[in-house]
Each structure stands twice: as C-alpha cells, then as structure tokens.
Design a protein around this motif. Structure first.
Motif, PDB file in Angstrom:
ATOM      1  N   LEU A 151       0.758  -1.115   0.072  1.00  0.00           N
ATOM      2  CA  LEU A 151      -0.169  -0.149  -0.045  1.00  0.00           C
ATOM      3  C   LEU A 151       1.032   1.313  -0.084  1.00  0.00           C
ATOM      4  O   LEU A 151       0.601   2.225  -0.833  1.00  0.00           O
ATOM      5  CB  LEU A 151      -0.964  -0.009   1.029  1.00  0.00           C
ATOM      6  N   SER A 152       1.671   1.210   0.866  1.00  0.00           N
ATOM      7  CA  SER A 152       2.694   2.544   1.041  1.00  0.00           C
ATOM      8  C   SER A 152       3.342   2.906  -0.447  1.00  0.00           C
ATOM      9  O   SER A 152       3.508   3.864  -0.802  1.00  0.00           O
ATOM     10  CB  SER A 152       3.778   2.168   2.151  1.00  0.00           C
ATOM     11  N   TYR A 153       3.832   1.680  -1.137  1.00  0.00           N
ATOM     12  CA  TYR A 153       4.625   1.935  -2.264  1.00  0.00           C
ATOM     13  C   TYR A 153       3.551   2.425  -3.412  1.00  0.00           C
ATOM     14  O   TYR A 153       3.630   3.412  -4.099  1.00  0.00           O
ATOM     15  CB  TYR A 153       5.134   0.707  -2.818  1.00  0.00           C
ATOM     16  N   ALA A 154       2.328   1.776  -3.593  1.00  0.00           N
ATOM     17  CA  ALA A 154       1.326   2.056  -4.533  1.00  0.00           C
ATOM     18  C   ALA A 154       0.872   3.434  -4.195  1.00  0.00           C
ATOM     19  O   ALA A 154       0.571   4.355  -5.149  1.00  0.00           O
ATOM     20  CB  ALA A 154       0.216   1.099  -4.495  1.00  0.00           C
ATOM     21  N   ILE A 155       0.508   3.934  -3.104  1.00  0.00           N
ATOM     22  CA  ILE A 155       0.564   5.531  -2.708  1.00  0.00           C
ATOM     23  C   ILE A 155       1.396   6.437  -3.271  1.00  0.00           C
ATOM     24  O   ILE A 155       1.063   7.482  -3.801  1.00  0.00           O
ATOM     25  CB  ILE A 155       0.387   5.474  -1.258  1.00  0.00           C
ATOM     26  N   GLN A 156       2.785   6.112  -2.963  1.00  0.00           N
ATOM     27  CA  GLN A 156       3.722   6.803  -3.652  1.00  0.00           C
ATOM     28  C   GLN A 156       3.579   7.119  -5.125  1.00  0.00           C
ATOM     29  O   GLN A 156       3.981   8.134  -5.641  1.00  0.00           O
ATOM     30  CB  GLN A 156       5.071   6.538  -3.004  1.00  0.00           C
ATOM     31  N   GLN A 157       3.226   6.024  -5.552  1.00  0.00           N
ATOM     32  CA  GLN A 157       3.263   6.046  -7.053  1.00  0.00           C
ATOM     33  C   GLN A 157       1.815   6.312  -7.670  1.00  0.00           C
ATOM     34  O   GLN A 157       1.588   6.522  -8.961  1.00  0.00           O
ATOM     35  CB  GLN A 157       3.389   4.810  -7.612  1.00  0.00           C
ATOM     36  N   SER A 158       0.915   7.061  -6.727  1.00  0.00           N
ATOM     37  CA  SER A 158      -0.407   7.267  -7.248  1.00  0.00           C
ATOM     38  C   SER A 158      -1.240   6.108  -7.812  1.00  0.00           C
ATOM     39  O   SER A 158      -1.944   6.520  -8.782  1.00  0.00           O
ATOM     40  CB  SER A 158      -0.268   8.398  -7.967  1.00  0.00           C
ATOM     41  N   GLN A 159      -1.116   4.985  -7.577  1.00  0.00           N
ATOM     42  CA  GLN A 159      -1.712   3.801  -7.992  1.00  0.00           C
ATOM     43  C   GLN A 159      -2.974   3.607  -7.166  1.00  0.00           C
ATOM     44  O   GLN A 159      -4.097   3.115  -7.562  1.00  0.00           O
ATOM     45  CB  GLN A 159      -0.927   2.724  -8.005  1.00  0.00           C
ATOM     46  N   VAL A 160      -2.905   4.016  -5.854  1.00  0.00           N
ATOM     47  CA  VAL A 160      -4.077   3.740  -5.061  1.00  0.00           C
ATOM     48  C   VAL A 160      -4.533   5.032  -4.197  1.00  0.00           C
ATOM     49  O   VAL A 160      -3.301   5.973  -3.921  1.00  0.00           O
ATOM     50  CB  VAL A 160      -4.323   2.671  -4.141  1.00  0.00           C
ATOM     51  N   PRO A 161      -5.490   5.376  -3.832  1.00  0.00           N
ATOM     52  CA  PRO A 161      -5.640   6.607  -3.031  1.00  0.00           C
ATOM     53  C   PRO A 161      -5.355   6.116  -1.469  1.00  0.00           C
ATOM     54  O   PRO A 161      -5.286   5.117  -0.960  1.00  0.00           O
ATOM     55  CB  PRO A 161      -7.235   7.000  -2.960  1.00  0.00           C
ATOM     56  N   ASP A 162      -4.730   7.529  -0.815  1.00  0.00           N
ATOM     57  CA  ASP A 162      -4.279   7.073   0.341  1.00  0.00           C
ATOM     58  C   ASP A 162      -5.377   7.222   1.560  1.00  0.00           C
ATOM     59  O   ASP A 162      -5.946   8.520   1.527  1.00  0.00           O
ATOM     60  CB  ASP A 162      -3.131   8.035   0.770  1.00  0.00           C
ATOM     61  N   HIS A 221      -4.437  13.691  -6.599  1.00  0.00           N
ATOM     62  CA  HIS A 221      -2.928  13.949  -6.121  1.00  0.00           C
ATOM     63  C   HIS A 221      -2.541  13.426  -4.844  1.00  0.00           C
ATOM     64  O   HIS A 221      -2.247  14.175  -3.895  1.00  0.00           O
ATOM     65  CB  HIS A 221      -2.738  15.593  -6.116  1.00  0.00           C
ATOM     66  N   SER A 222      -2.651  12.163  -4.901  1.00  0.00           N
ATOM     67  CA  SER A 222      -2.284  11.484  -3.700  1.00  0.00           C
ATOM     68  C   SER A 222      -0.686  10.836  -3.626  1.00  0.00           C
ATOM     69  O   SER A 222      -0.634  10.364  -2.516  1.00  0.00           O
ATOM     70  CB  SER A 222      -3.221  10.355  -3.563  1.00  0.00           C
ATOM     71  N   GLY A 223       0.149  11.188  -4.611  1.00  0.00           N
ATOM     72  CA  GLY A 223       1.563  10.480  -4.353  1.00  0.00           C
ATOM     73  C   GLY A 223       2.463  11.419  -4.965  1.00  0.00           C
ATOM     74  O   GLY A 223       2.176  12.497  -5.679  1.00  0.00           O
ATOM     75  N   GLU A 224       3.764  11.130  -4.844  1.00  0.00           N
ATOM     76  CA  GLU A 224       4.876  11.818  -5.469  1.00  0.00           C
ATOM     77  C   GLU A 224       4.862  11.767  -7.075  1.00  0.00           C
ATOM     78  O   GLU A 224       5.591  12.742  -7.634  1.00  0.00           O
ATOM     79  CB  GLU A 224       6.254  11.360  -4.880  1.00  0.00           C
ATOM     80  N   GLN A 225       4.315  10.765  -7.595  1.00  0.00           N
ATOM     81  CA  GLN A 225       4.252  10.583  -9.131  1.00  0.00           C
ATOM     82  C   GLN A 225       3.235   9.793  -9.508  1.00  0.00           C
ATOM     83  O   GLN A 225       2.442   9.258  -8.625  1.00  0.00           O
ATOM     84  CB  GLN A 225       5.676   9.860  -9.702  1.00  0.00           C
ATOM     85  N   ALA A 226       2.822   9.757 -10.649  1.00  0.00           N
ATOM     86  CA  ALA A 226       1.676   8.831 -11.108  1.00  0.00           C
ATOM     87  C   ALA A 226       2.095   8.061 -12.556  1.00  0.00           C
ATOM     88  O   ALA A 226       3.117   8.572 -13.167  1.00  0.00           O
ATOM     89  CB  ALA A 226       0.494   9.937 -11.295  1.00  0.00           C
ATOM     90  N   VAL A 227       1.268   7.155 -12.773  1.00  0.00           N
ATOM     91  CA  VAL A 227       1.613   6.370 -13.797  1.00  0.00           C
ATOM     92  C   VAL A 227      -0.002   5.889 -14.568  1.00  0.00           C
ATOM     93  O   VAL A 227      -0.625   5.409 -14.009  1.00  0.00           O
ATOM     94  CB  VAL A 227       2.425   4.880 -13.751  1.00  0.00           C
ATOM     95  N   LEU A 228      -0.195   6.589 -15.623  1.00  0.00           N
ATOM     96  CA  LEU A 228      -1.061   6.292 -16.760  1.00  0.00           C
ATOM     97  C   LEU A 228      -0.766   5.519 -17.627  1.00  0.00           C
ATOM     98  O   LEU A 228       0.382   5.292 -17.962  1.00  0.00           O
ATOM     99  CB  LEU A 228      -1.921   7.712 -17.110  1.00  0.00           C
TER     100      LEU A 228
END
Length: 325
Positions: A151-162, A221-228
């Motif tokens: 979860l922590s990693y996915a949040i940093q990558q904006s893959q899931v909401p925090d 805008h939940s993480g440090e970066q995002a991947v679309l």
C-alpha cells in the motif's frame, strides 16, 4: 517492514518473552472486520517472534460484539497478553460492512483510543475479510506487514488513494467529500491490490479497476508521481499539480505535470490521453454518485449537475544530462 519485524523479534528475545508472557509486546499488524447480523466480527493478526527465523510469525485471534469497542475487547479476552492495536497498519472491511454503510463502523473505530487514526482502511473485493489471513504473504511475513508495504509503495506511485482512518472519518463527518478506499482481492493464496471502492456517502456505490484507480489517484494528487497507461504503455508523470475551481456554476480541473517523453508529439499525445482519461473518470464518478473530488462542496449545489471540464498541460521532463528524456 523487515526492520520492524526484526526489531520486534529482538525486543522479545532480549526480554526472554514467549507468547504466554509477551505482555504489552503483542502487536496487532492488521485487522479484518465483517458484520454478522447485529454483530461485528473482528479478527486481529498478531506478529509473534519465531526463534528459528528473523521473520515474525503470525497468529490470529477473533472476537464478536455489537460495538467495535466491545469487539476489540472481546478479541483480546481470555488471552495472557495485551493486544496493542496502535501498531496495526491496515484494516480490511468486506462487503458485509460496505453494503450496509461504513458510517457507524468508522465512527466507532475513530472514537476508540486503541486504534490509531493513521491506520489505513481497505475494502475487500468479492471475498470475506476473514479469508485475508488464510493467505500466504510474500517472504512469509505477516499479511499485515506485506499489504502495508504494498500500500505504501502504491500510494507513493499514485496507484491507489491514501485513505487512513482519520481521512475516511473526516470525509464522512465534516468535509462533504465522498471517501474512496483502496481495494484488495484474493488471487489464489495471495492478497493483491485491486483498484478501489467508490462511495456515495457511507455506502459503496461502485468499483474501479487498477488503471481507472490510477487516473482517480492522479486527480486526488495522492502521491509523488503517477503512472497512466496509453494502449498498455506507461506514462510516468512527476511534479504533479492539480487545481479545482468553480466559476459561473461550472467547475474546471487543471492538471499539469512533467512527463518522460522524447519528442514534442509524444508530450502532446500524453496530455491528450491524460485529458481523455480524466474526463472519463469524472463521468464514472457521476455514475456512481461519488463526489470524491469535493465538487459539490466547491459549487454549493448538487455536484452531478455541475458541468466539469478538465484541462491538462504536460511538460517534457528534463534528464540529469540536460535536454528532454
């Protein structure tokens, strides 16, 4: 996580403690919550020292009661240890809770001093919450540690909401913003992140898959970066800025970001793809009546009737050597 497990093991070994006399060192790593009739069914996973390995073993204890406070007390009843819920990293809620409304459950958890407000809340998709702890975690670690790290990693990558407990509570009680919860599902004997659950008020009103959840996480805008994803190809976005504004009964969402592209045409395509996906996401949220972006609060009216436009500006990311990546 491994350092946390090793630290727990070292503390118990130095103290000469066992399960029977571990006392206040019996840390809860995660909890699952279901409803059965008028009762909450609560299962806690404990991280216990294993003398043969450097990885803590896990043990599950359960309880049931009509209130969360009573269920927490019942989970520890009859044991020779005191359970410390302040160590829990994740709380899993299944459909027996989601379909009936999470309001009372979240209120009681938030009011209970045993549970820390920063514990993250997850929705369990198409399974009972109690099945979570029957799964095998990566590296043999307790499931709470493994899912907490993912979860922590996915949040940093904006893959899931925090969505820690306090944020879910605030969304329901004070902010006028509908919550969204990261979702997990069972794949064989493994627990995996699987999109997110949308809410209309306190009731689950729909689900998003992984790629849709990444778009929503960008808008949040939940993480440090995002991947679309553009036809399966990842678009890595950094330096993300999201602005929402309301003027003349219409809402505009402005998104800007740096994108790792080599040509101007790729940058323009990335902006077009992101704009299309964000616009589709607004429509998906309206279908589920989930105002996760707080548009209703900004506009002061029924948010589904507010026209929403999305504009996206992309800039080519600079490499460390200079020039575009």
């Amino acid at each position: 996580m491994r350092r946390a497990g090793a630290a727990l093991l070292l503390c118990l070994l130095l103290c000469g403690c066992s399960w029977k006399d571990a006392g206040d060192l019996s840390a809860v790593t995660a909890g699952t919550i279901s409803r059965e009739g008028q009762q909450y069914q609560l299962t806690a996973e404990l991280a216990l020292p294993d003398a043969d390995t450097a990885v803590p073993a896990s043990k599950q204890v359960s309880g049931a009661a009509q209130t969360m406070e009573q269920a927490i007390d019942d989970t520890g009843a009859g044991l020779d240890v005191q359970l410390y819920w302040s160590h829990a990293r994740v709380l899993f809620l299944d459909d027996t809770v989601l379909s009936g409304g999470i309001g009372s459950c979240v209120q009681e958890l938030h009011a209970d001093s045993a549970v820390r407000p920063s514990v993250r809340v997850c929705a369990v998709r198409e399974s009972r919450a109690a099945d979570i702890f029957a799964c095998q975690s990566i590296g043999g670690e307790p499931v709470g540690f493994s899912v907490g790290d993912s979860l922590s990693y996915a949040i940093q990558q904006s893959q899931v909401p925090d969505m820690p407990l306090y944020r879910v509570y605030n969304a329901l009680e004070t902010q006028g913003i509908d919550p969204v919860l990261p979702a997990v599902s069972l794949a064989g004997e493994q627990v995996q992140l699987d999109g997110c659950a949308l809410f209309s008020g306190e009731t689950c009103s729909g689900w998003l898959n992984r790629e849709q959840t990444a778009v929503l996480s960008l808008l949040l805008h939940s993480g440090e970066q995002a991947v679309l994803y553009d036809d399966g190809e990842p678009l890595v976005l950094r330096a993300i800025r999201v602005r929402r504004s309301v003027a003349e009964d219409a809402c505009e969402i402005q998104v800007s970001a740096d994108v790792a592209c080599k040509t101007d045409e790729q940058v323009r395509r990335a902006a077009r793809v992101a704009q299309e996906q964000c616009t589709h996401m607004i429509e998906r949220l309206k279908q589920a009546d989930c105002d996760a972006l707080g548009i209703g609060r900004l506009s002061g009216q029924a948010w589904r009737t507010v026209p929403v436009t999305v504009s996206v500006t992309m800039h080519a990311a600079q490499s460390t050597e200079g020039g575009n990546q």
